[in-house]
Motif scaffolding. Structure first.
Motif, PDB file in Angstrom:
ATOM      1  N   ASN A 134       0.831  -1.203   0.000  1.00 37.82           N
ATOM      2  CA  ASN A 134       0.000   0.000   0.000  1.00 37.82           C
ATOM      3  C   ASN A 134       0.864   1.251   0.000  1.00 37.82           C
ATOM      4  OD1 ASN A 134      -2.151  -1.647   0.180  1.00 37.82           O
ATOM      5  ND2 ASN A 134      -2.751  -1.052   2.264  1.00 37.82           N
ATOM      6  N   HIS A 135       0.443   2.263  -0.755  1.00 36.68           N
ATOM      7  CA  HIS A 135       1.142   3.546  -0.761  1.00 36.68           C
ATOM      8  C   HIS A 135       0.146   4.684  -0.829  1.00 36.68           C
ATOM      9  CE1 HIS A 135       5.192   2.004  -1.359  1.00 36.68           C
ATOM     10  NE2 HIS A 135       4.657   1.100  -2.157  1.00 36.68           N
ATOM     11  N   ASN A 136       0.532   5.835  -0.284  1.00 37.96           N
ATOM     12  CA  ASN A 136      -0.220   7.066  -0.507  1.00 37.96           C
ATOM     13  C   ASN A 136       0.490   7.856  -1.589  1.00 37.96           C
ATOM     14  OD1 ASN A 136      -2.077   6.557   1.510  1.00 37.96           O
ATOM     15  ND2 ASN A 136      -0.841   7.550   3.094  1.00 37.96           N
TER      16      ASN A 136
HETATM   17  C1  LIG Z   1      -1.808   6.969   4.066  1.00 35.82           C
HETATM   18  O1  LIG Z   1      -2.427   8.036   4.737  1.00 35.82           O
HETATM   19  C2  LIG Z   1      -3.361   7.629   5.734  1.00 35.82           C
HETATM   20  C3  LIG Z   1      -4.059   8.847   6.287  1.00 35.82           C
HETATM   21  O2  LIG Z   1      -3.339  10.009   6.049  1.00 35.82           O
HETATM   22  C4  LIG Z   1      -2.631   6.838   6.824  1.00 35.82           C
HETATM   23  O3  LIG Z   1      -3.546   6.406   7.806  1.00 35.82           O
HETATM   24  C5  LIG Z   1      -1.973   5.625   6.196  1.00 35.82           C
HETATM   25  O4  LIG Z   1      -1.235   4.902   7.137  1.00 35.82           O
HETATM   26  C6  LIG Z   1      -1.064   6.053   5.040  1.00 35.82           C
HETATM   27  N1  LIG Z   1      -0.634   4.844   4.357  1.00 35.82           N
HETATM   28  C7  LIG Z   1       0.632   4.587   4.057  1.00 35.82           C
HETATM   29  C8  LIG Z   1       0.908   3.309   3.386  1.00 35.82           C
HETATM   30  O5  LIG Z   1       1.526   5.369   4.329  1.00 35.82           O
END
Ligand SMILES: *[C@@H]1O[C@H](CO)[C@@H](O)[C@H](O)[C@H]1NC(C)=O
Ligand SMILES: *[C@@H]1O[C@H](CO)[C@@H](O)[C@H](O)[C@H]1NC(C)=O
Ligand SMILES: *[C@@H]1O[C@H](CO)[C@@H](O)[C@H](O)[C@H]1NC(C)=O
Ligand SMILES: *[C@@H]1O[C@H](CO)[C@@H](O)[C@H](O)[C@H]1NC(C)=O
Ligand SMILES: *[C@@H]1O[C@H](CO)[C@@H](O)[C@H](O)[C@H]1NC(C)=O
Ligand SMILES: *[C@@H]1O[C@H](CO)[C@@H](O)[C@H](O)[C@H]1NC(C)=O
Ligand SMILES: *[C@@H]1O[C@H](CO)[C@@H](O)[C@H](O)[C@H]1NC(C)=O
Ligand SMILES: *[C@@H]1O[C@H](CO)[C@@H](O)[C@H](O)[C@H]1NC(C)=O
Length: 886
Positions: free
Chosen positions: A65-67
């Protein structure tokens, strides 16, 4: 030019009926909407569409997973673009979208927003990320990601081959594949006829030419995305607020919001051009299919134009195009078309006579995929997908089980047989399997080796496993199985069978009926005295055992207090008590005589009795297996099978009692009409029965085909609640049971799917056909077949074609109904009874339409003094939506 104009003839829709276009029923409960990369267990409602998106954790086991980078948040077009899942390892990674309905048409969409998630967004321009996406084994698209802030979209229309759809991302060694969202929306089988099981349609482009915003759900019930045109110079937007109608057999169902806008040009001397390029690297063979959508907003002046496709005149029958006034119309190519240079150009040019410039509401461009590769046998795929999902198998199992060979699932061996591949060996040892042994294993008909050792499997071995014709090795050791194994399995000399004997030998149980029979057989040859002693001892033992069994039923006791046994198996004595020695005969059913019964607590039952002698011994185990599985099917619109009896020589089925008889009794029964059914009653009964049938088709692990849907089998409870009865048993007993009523081997005359006569196979869509006949019966009160007057479908079609809708309704309704409500029922009934099963809707679509029909009638009743065509949210569904004949 590879083609000359006549070879790409095209079709202008010619429908049968017109209906006003109204906001269609929302189907979003059947949508699958996955936000890839959303943390496990999370979900949210998207503000733009009100669709709920969920995390992808239950659809895939691999990837990271990535943001997207925080600087780029806000640049993404849809909220699902905020995060993504990437696949740095594994070559091929697949999502399994389920549940799907085999044979149903779906729109599938993937979105890809890079968003600099890996801080390599800058490099994309010089070294793009390129990967393939595939649906099942079919190539879907090649993504070529060069812009980190752009949302790439890929859409396809597919027909599900099994009860799930797999979408795979394939690493081509040119960057890490990733995906932001994955969506699946059911469509009608009549939509996009060019999409067939072997030929998915892949979207190249879809534009709403005059819109000022992107249009999708809820404006489009199928959630197609209608993008804005990329090049707008020279285009002038026009729009209307008038209502628009369409033919009922319109296969595209372009949303109203799209049809109410269009693009035109500044003058008749300016052509309206639409250009696109095939993706670099391939020529979209066999070519593009184009759909042009037209609706004119004015009637007064001539608007007429020629269509050029890559500078060739493309007019149908050399006719000029004149968009019809406030009517949805389309022109679609019938032959795929390719160009030599990857460039395509549609050009609308006003004729000399035209007063107004050309116009275009929307354009869709698809290409048709040719199935290039072999597939695994679909029943095998379906069984494996079900096993994978039911047991939550934690293996890297993705996409097609056998193919391509490089990616055959671990633990599987396959053998190719002609154009398909079949699974011959399955090793699921030490795989954390829990629960009962799935019946699905017996669907793998070519299986030779099955190793289920060292799991937590419980319960008994399904009888069906005995029927695998080629099984050589079956290893069941290291589980918590109980019960005895089927004799045929134990005695199969060709089989290596491994199992535990810690809880007794399941192949030679100490005290089974079979053993007693064996003892009896031996006793015949010993002296009479011993025989007599032995037999009396046996009888005592049997009697004692029965008492013991009855006692062991815990809270259920034998005697005056009769309750429903836990195992749902009644003794004959219990049935005698329940029915007061079969004293109240309530009718003759497909199965045999039916008696009224009552439990101690007052629960009323219907007990159907039949002597098993008429059923061949071969059918018995199958019958029992079916009955047992049906006792687990519970739904408020299905008559509950409470239990059964196979005691001594008696075969009995115990059902919930339905005090108000059958729909048939009320509509056409010989006995006096118990209660005159109003249109509201009828619409409610239709809606409820449809829900019951829909549940049979989609609510269970495997679809249950009713096989004998008719008005006799729709029973009415208190408050006239409708429930479907006599379902699912057909395979083993209908054949015998029905020989004495006017019925064929499966199904009843008048209700039988005509396609069954050709294929010999009854499917869920055969039920849809029969249900369509029931709907027409409900509307007209007439029998399906009137000897000198033909079949109800023909009779109705004739009246519809004469524009005589009111004449269709049952005269006993005395005109007390909402005409659009009746029309909706007739409309869906005619779709259900389409000759080609592929053109029939699914029961869930039928349910949705009947819900609308019921709502219309209820609205009429609650506002019976006001004219509902005058206003309210339903204005577009009003009396005016009456179809006019053409
Ligand atoms: C992405 O962002 C959300 C909320 O900002 C956070 O809860 C999550 O852990 C993040 N995911 C990653 C993979 O960094
Ligand atoms: C979403 O639902 C809310 C509340 O039901 C409603 O007010 C809003 O108009 C809906 N939005 C869309 C796009 O349908
Ligand atoms: C990338 O896409 C965005 C949004 O679609 C666009 O504004 C931008 O110009 C594109 N950049 C390049 C280098 O093409
Ligand atoms: C075009 O539309 C007609 C009429 O609705 C339909 O029969 C035909 O299959 C369509 N052609 C394609 C290629 O979709
Ligand atoms: C598209 O077709 C029209 C009419 O045939 C022509 O005038 C125009 O130049 C073409 N445009 C391109 C880019 O080929
Ligand atoms: C339309 O008018 C142009 C110029 O006046 C003429 O050359 C052309 O032949 C006309 N086309 C038709 C189909 O009449
Ligand atoms: C089944 O699998 C187990 C574990 O891999 C293995 O030890 C056993 O020999 C297999 N059984 C058969 C009959 O091949
Ligand atoms: C067998 O196992 C199942 C599931 O664990 C259980 O419900 C059942 O009572 C057991 N039957 C016997 C005869 O032990």
């Amino acid at each position: 030019m590879p083609c000359s104009p006549p070879s790409y003839l095209f079709i202008i829709v010619t429908g049968v009926l017109l209906v006003l276009v109204h906001s269609q029923t929302s189907l979003d409960e059947d949508f699958i909407s996955i936000d890839c990369g959303l943390p496990s267990g999370f979900s949210y409602v998207d503000e733009k569409t009100n669709i709920t998106y969920i995390s992808d954790d239950q659809y895939i086991d691999t990837g990271e997973n990535h943001n997207i980078s925080s600087q780029l948040q806000g640049a993404e077009q849809f909220r699902s673009g905020l995060n993504l899942r990437s696949f740095p390892t594994g070559g091929r990674n697949c999502y399994t979208l389920y549940p799907a309905i085999k044979g149903q048409k779906y729109l599938i969409r993937g979105m890809f927003m890079h968003g600099n998630y890996d801080n390599k967004g800058q490099d994309l321009v010089s070294s793009p990320v390129t990967f393939d996406i595939r649906i099942g084994l079919n190539f879907w698209n090649r993504l070529n990601i060069i812009n980190a802030t752009m949302t790439y979209t890929s859409e396809a229309i597919v027909v599900a081959i099994v009860n799930s759809v797999s979408v795979c991302l394939v690493d081509n060694g040119e960057g890490t594949p990733f995906i932001s969202s994955l969506e699946m929306r059911p469509m009608k089988s009549s939509n996009y006829p060019a999409a067939t099981p072997n030929h998915p349609l892949l979207l190249q482009d879809r534009r709403s030419m005059g819109a000022s915003r992107i249009i999708r759900y809820p404006d489009d019930p199928y959630d197609r995305v209608w993008w804005l045109p990329q090049i707008t110079s020279g285009l002038i937007k026009i729009s209307t607020r008038s209502l628009i109608s369409r033919y009922t057999d319109d296969v595209y169902e372009v949303p109203v919001a799209v049809l109410k806008t269009a693009a035109t040009t500044s003058s008749t001397s300016t052509a309206l051009n639409f250009l696109w390029a095939a993706p670099t690297g391939w020529d979209a063979t066999p070519g593009y299919l184009i759909g042009l959508h037209f609706t004119d907003f004015q009637q007064g002046q001539l608007r007429e134009f020629d269509i050029y496709y890559n500078n060739d005149l493309w007019n149908y029958d050399n006719k000029k195009t004149k968009p019809p006034y406030l009517l949805a119309n389309y022109i679609n190519g019938t032959t795929p078309y390719t160009s030599d240079n990857y460039l395509y150009n549609i050009s609308l040019v006003a004729t000399n006579a035209s007063v107004l410039p050309p116009m275009l509401n929307a354009i869709e461009i698809y290409y048709q995929v040719q199935q290039d590769e072999k597939m695994t046998y679909s029943e095998d795929v379906e069984a494996m997908m079900t096993v994978k999902i039911d047991y939550q198998v934690k293996k890297n199992w993705m996409g097609d089980p056998c193919l391509p060979e490089k990616y055959t699932w671990s633990g599987l061996k396959c053998r190719s047989q002609g154009v398909t591949s079949r699974i011959i060996s399955l090793d699921l040892s030490s795989s954390d399997l829990q629960g009962a042994i799935s019946e699905q294993f017996s669907m793998l008909r070519s299986l030779e080796y099955l190793n289920l050792s060292n799991n937590d499997l419980t319960g008994s071995l399904p009888e069906s496993l005995t029927n695998l014709p080629n099984i050589h090795v079956l290893d069941l050791s290291g589980n918590q199985l109980n019960g005895t194994f089927p004799e045929a399995l134990c005695k199969n000399r060709a089989l290596t069978l491994r199992y535990d004997t810690a809880n007794g030998d399941p192949c030679s149980p100490r005290s089974s009926k079979k053993k007693h029979k064996a003892v009896l057989a031996v006793a015949v040859v010993v002296p009479v005295v011993i025989v007599v002693i032995l037999i009396s001892a046996m009888l005592m033992l049997l009697f004692w055992k029965k008492q013991a069994i009855v006692k062991s039923r815990g809270q259920e006791q034998y005697g005056d207090h009769i309750h429903i046994p836990e195992n749902r198996e009644f003794t004959y004595e219990e049935l005698v008590k329940i029915t007061n020695n079969f004293s109240v005969f309530i009718g003759e059913g497909g199965f045999g005589p039916v008696f009224h019964g009552q439990l101690k607590d007052g629960t009323q039952l219907a007990v159907k009795m039949r002597s098993p002698t008429s059923m061949s011994g071969k059918g018995m185990p199958e019958f029992l297996a079916e009955v047992e599985s049906l006792t687990t099917v519970h739904h408020r619109y299905l008559v509950l099978l409470v239990g059964y009896c196979t005691d001594q020589d008696h075969l009995g089925l115990v059902y919930e009692y339905m005090p108000n008889g059958s729909l048939y009794d009320h509509l056409r029964g010989k006995n006096a009409i118990i209660q005159r059914l109003s249109w509201q009653h009828r619409a409610k009964i239709a809606h409820e029965a449809a829900q019951g049938l829909d549940y049979l088709h989609t609510g269970c692990v495997l679809p249950i085909v009713h096989r004998d849907v008719k008005s006799h089998n729709i029973l009415l409870g208190c408050d006239l609640t409708a429930k479907i009865s006599d379902f699912g048993l057909s395979k083993s007993y209908l054949n015998v049971a029905q020989s004495h009523i006017t019925a064929t081997a499966a199904g009843t005359l008048g209700y039988i799917d005509p396609e069954y006569c050709l294929s010999g196979r009854l499917t869920i869509s055969s039920d849809v056909f029969s249900f369509g006949v029931v709907l027409l019966e409900i509307v007209t009160g007439e029998p399906p077949i009137i000897p000198t007057n033909g079949h109800i479908v023909q009779r109705i079609k004739e009246k519809v074609n004469m524009g005589n809708i009111e004449a269709i309704a049952d005269p006993r309704l005395h005109g007390e109904f909402d005409i659009s409500s009746i029309w909706k029922v007739v409309d869906i009934a005619l779709l259900c009874t389409k000759e080609a099963s592929s053109e029939r809707p699914t029961m869930s679509m039928v349910v949705a339409q009947l819900k609308d029909a019921l709502a219309l009638e209820e609205a009429r009743l609650s506002y019976s003094t006001s004219d509902i065509s005058q206003g309210g949210a339903n204005a577009e569904l009003s009396i005016n939506s009456m179809p006019t004949a053409r």
